[in-house]
Design a protein around this motif. Structure first.
Motif, short mmCIF file in Angstrom:
data_model
loop_
_atom_site.label_atom_id
_atom_site.label_comp_id
_atom_site.label_asym_id
_atom_site.label_seq_id
_atom_site.Cartn_x
_atom_site.Cartn_y
_atom_site.Cartn_z
N ASP A 311 -0.52 -2.43 36.45
CA ASP A 311 -0.01 -3.21 36.36
C ASP A 311 0.56 -2.86 35.07
O ASP A 311 0.52 -2.22 33.77
CB ASP A 311 -0.78 -4.40 34.63
CG ASP A 311 0.81 -5.11 34.21
OD1 ASP A 311 1.53 -4.90 34.78
OD2 ASP A 311 -0.17 -6.29 32.66
N ARG A 313 3.72 -1.31 32.48
CA ARG A 313 4.34 -2.04 31.41
C ARG A 313 4.82 -0.75 30.52
O ARG A 313 3.97 0.32 29.95
CB ARG A 313 3.98 -3.26 29.91
CG ARG A 313 3.27 -4.51 31.14
CD ARG A 313 2.62 -4.96 30.45
NE ARG A 313 2.96 -6.55 31.14
CZ ARG A 313 2.58 -7.73 31.64
NH1 ARG A 313 4.23 -7.55 30.29
NH2 ARG A 313 2.04 -8.29 32.59
N ILE A 319 7.36 -5.90 31.41
CA ILE A 319 7.34 -5.10 32.98
C ILE A 319 7.99 -3.79 33.09
O ILE A 319 9.41 -4.11 32.91
CB ILE A 319 6.95 -5.91 33.71
CG1 ILE A 319 6.25 -6.98 33.88
CG2 ILE A 319 7.05 -5.59 35.43
CD1 ILE A 319 5.61 -8.73 34.34
#
Length: 582
Positions: A311, A313, A319
């Motif tokens: 993930d 970011r 994001i």
């Protein structure tokens, strides 16, 4: 719970762990025996810039233990035997010694724990262990990395201590604040402790990636952007990695040199995206990222990881599209620095041979040397799988390793006519095997073994018991073909007028040594006597295959003979006769 080195169960219990939660299980030795006890782990305060410390007392007979910084600031106070700290300590990354105080009855003693580093993003269990006759009690540190990132090292984030996850009482104005340990900036807890300490704002924009896997799973940190590349270590689920960039064109690894030839053929996948579509992005499963993993022991692993498990970011929690990441040369290898973490062992490519092309019930000889006359070390049944070490230069023999079920190992040569090959459990032709390279090492897999390499039996492997050689194999066999009850004359020389040495019954099988030049007489041995028989009254075979008389070698010591005119004679009772087959 089992005793070390045994399969005996001492205790058994069920443990329930809620999703998102954690438990620590401890075996306690009490007055009445051993018991298992579990403690819920307060992990919610763990962030990249903060760590949580929990103290567990497993020392029997102790009234309580206290763990504190050298200046007296407590991390846990008066923790009773079998209990954990009621309020775990939330601290920022710091390197510091600890003071470990034990109270037994009305006596207390303090031990100094050597300086150690506590990193942000890590949950620590400090387990107090009892000493022995020759050892003092000790404080065992068990670390679980949960969310490490840029602010996880000492000095990288805001320096604050919150003693207890709950809001502490209002400080007594008459109490002087403790002196912080040397080399750190430590302040006492604020009047209202935040639920989670915010990470420090980095000096420049930093992209991070959190490992998104099932709890307990780990992500491979690869040396190159390839799922078959060597693993440098494992990053647990929930770990925060610092992203350096995505895979880019190969670059020159030495300053001043040209990039490798494959750089010219590199196509950046970003150029294949629709420039008008702002939402278009690279496929995560086809994208490799170069990342830094700050290990719990203070080191760093720079490695390649697949984006499908991350993930990604920015520092504001937004994001990040993979296409926006800077490219990093895909030929730049990952590396480990100042960490005790060792990579998993490198898997090995397996080349095996399966024994085939044999008649049912027959076996293949494993020979000491690559020749049909070589000593037989073992016999392998049809379908046996063996490890391939290499090949004779002309590929006619294969040097193999075989491990019998009863133990030990046997190396030796087998005839390549009876082997087919498999590479990592996939069928492969010999010509393809010659071109293959190891998927783990990138080195050629085909190896030539010199003819003087000798096989061996080792490790206690049993030596085979070789059967008595069959004298009728690889020999010319003459079977006497006469009317029942008739016998064939065994002559001293290949001549019908020659002396008769014996009578050979019909059906008898004889080993033929040679023939005369014409081919009318055959030299044989019967009942210990060597002589000649008329070739007209026998049929000749070689390994059960019918052959012509002319194929038999000529006896050099015999002159051409007159055509034979001898005829069979009837059996005479007074004459010695041979038993059929004798």
């Amino acid at each position: 719970l089992r005793a070390a080195g045994t399969a005996d169960d001492l205790l058994e219990a069920a443990l329930t762990v809620a999703a998102g939660g954690a438990q620590t299980v401890v075996a306690l030795q009490g007055d009445t025996g051993i018991e298992l006890k579990s403690y819920p782990d307060p992990i919610t305060g763990v962030t990249a810039a903060s760590a949580v410390l929990n103290v567990v007392n497993t020392i029997p007979g102790s009234a309580g233990i206290t763990v504190a910084f050298p200046d007296g600031t407590p991390l846990a106070s008066d923790v009773a035997f079998g209990e954990a700290g009621q309020a775990a300590a939330l601290i920022v990354p710091v390197t510091t010694p600890l003071a470990f105080t034990i109270t037994i009855g009305d006596r207390s003693g303090t031990l100094e724990v050597p300086a150690q580093t506590f990193y942000g993003g890590v949950y620590y269990n400090l387990v107090a262990l009892d000493g022995g006759a020759f050892a003092a009690p000790q404080l065992l540190t068990a670390a679980t990395s949960l969310s490490q990132g840029l602010a996880s090292a000492p000095g990288a984030g805001s320096i604050t201590i919150a003693a207890g996850l709950a809001a502490p009482p209002t400080p007594d104005p008459n109490v002087v604040a403790p002196t912080p340990p040397a080399g750190s900036e430590v302040v006492t807890a604020p009047t209202t402790a935040p639920d989670v300490l915010p990470p420090a704002t980095p000096a420049e924009a930093v992209i991070t990636a959190r490992v998104v896997l099932d709890p307990g799973a780990n992500l491979q940190l690869r040396e190159f952007p390839n799922s078959e590349a060597r693993s440098l270590g494992l990053a647990p689920s929930g770990t925060t990695l610092i992203v350096e960039g995505r895979e880019g064109a190969p670059v020159a690894l030495v300053e001043g040199q040209e990039p490798p030839p494959e750089a010219a053929d590199w196509v950046d996948p970003v150029t294949e995206l629709d420039p008008a579509d702002e939402r278009a992005d690279l496929l995560p499963e086809a994208t490799w990222l170069n990342v830094d993993y700050n290990t719990p022991d203070g080191g760093t692993i720079n490695a390649w990881v697949n984006a499908r498990y991350l993930d990604v970011r920015n520092q504001d929690g937004e994001i990040v599209r993979l296409r926006t990441l800077p490219p990093v040369g895909g030929n730049i290898p990952g590396e480990t620095q100042a960490t005790a973490i060792t990579p998993p062992p490198i898997p090995e490519d397996q080349i095996t041979a399966v024994i085939f092309n044999l008649n049912t019930g027959t076996n293949l000889n494993v020979r000491r040397t690559p020749e049909t006359e070589g000593e037989v070390l073992a016999r392998l049944p049809l379908g046996t799988t063996v490890e391939v070490i290499g090949f004779l230069e002309d590929d006619t023999w294969v040097f193999i390793r075989f491990r019998p079920a009863e133990g030990g190992e046997i190396t030796g040569w087998v005839n390549a006519l009876y082997t087919r090959y498999r590479l990592n459990n996939e069928d492969v032709d010999l010509e393809d095997l010659k071109l293959a390279v190891g998927q783990y090492t990138l080195l050629p897999l085909y190896e030539v073994i010199p003819a003087d390499r000798r096989g061996a039996i080792g490790g206690g492997a049993a030596t085979i018991a070789l059967p008595t050689p069959d004298p009728l194999r690889d020999a010319y066999i003459a079977a006497v073909q006469l009317d029942p009850g008739a016998n064939l004359q065994l002559r001293r020389t290949p001549d019908a007028a020659s002396e008769s040495l014996n009578l050979i019954p019909t059906g008898t099988r004889l080993i033929v040594e040679s023939r005369d030049a014409v081919g009318g007489w055959l030299k044989v041995t019967f009942e210990g006597e060597t002589g000649w028989v008329n070739a007209s009254f026998v049929t000749v075979t070689f390994n059960d295959r019918a052959v012509e008389i002319i194929e038999i070698p000529v006896d050099a010591g015999v002159a051409p003979a007159v055509p034979a005119d001898s005829t069979p004679v009837p059996a005479a009772p007074a004459e010695p006769t041979a038993t059929p087959g004798g």
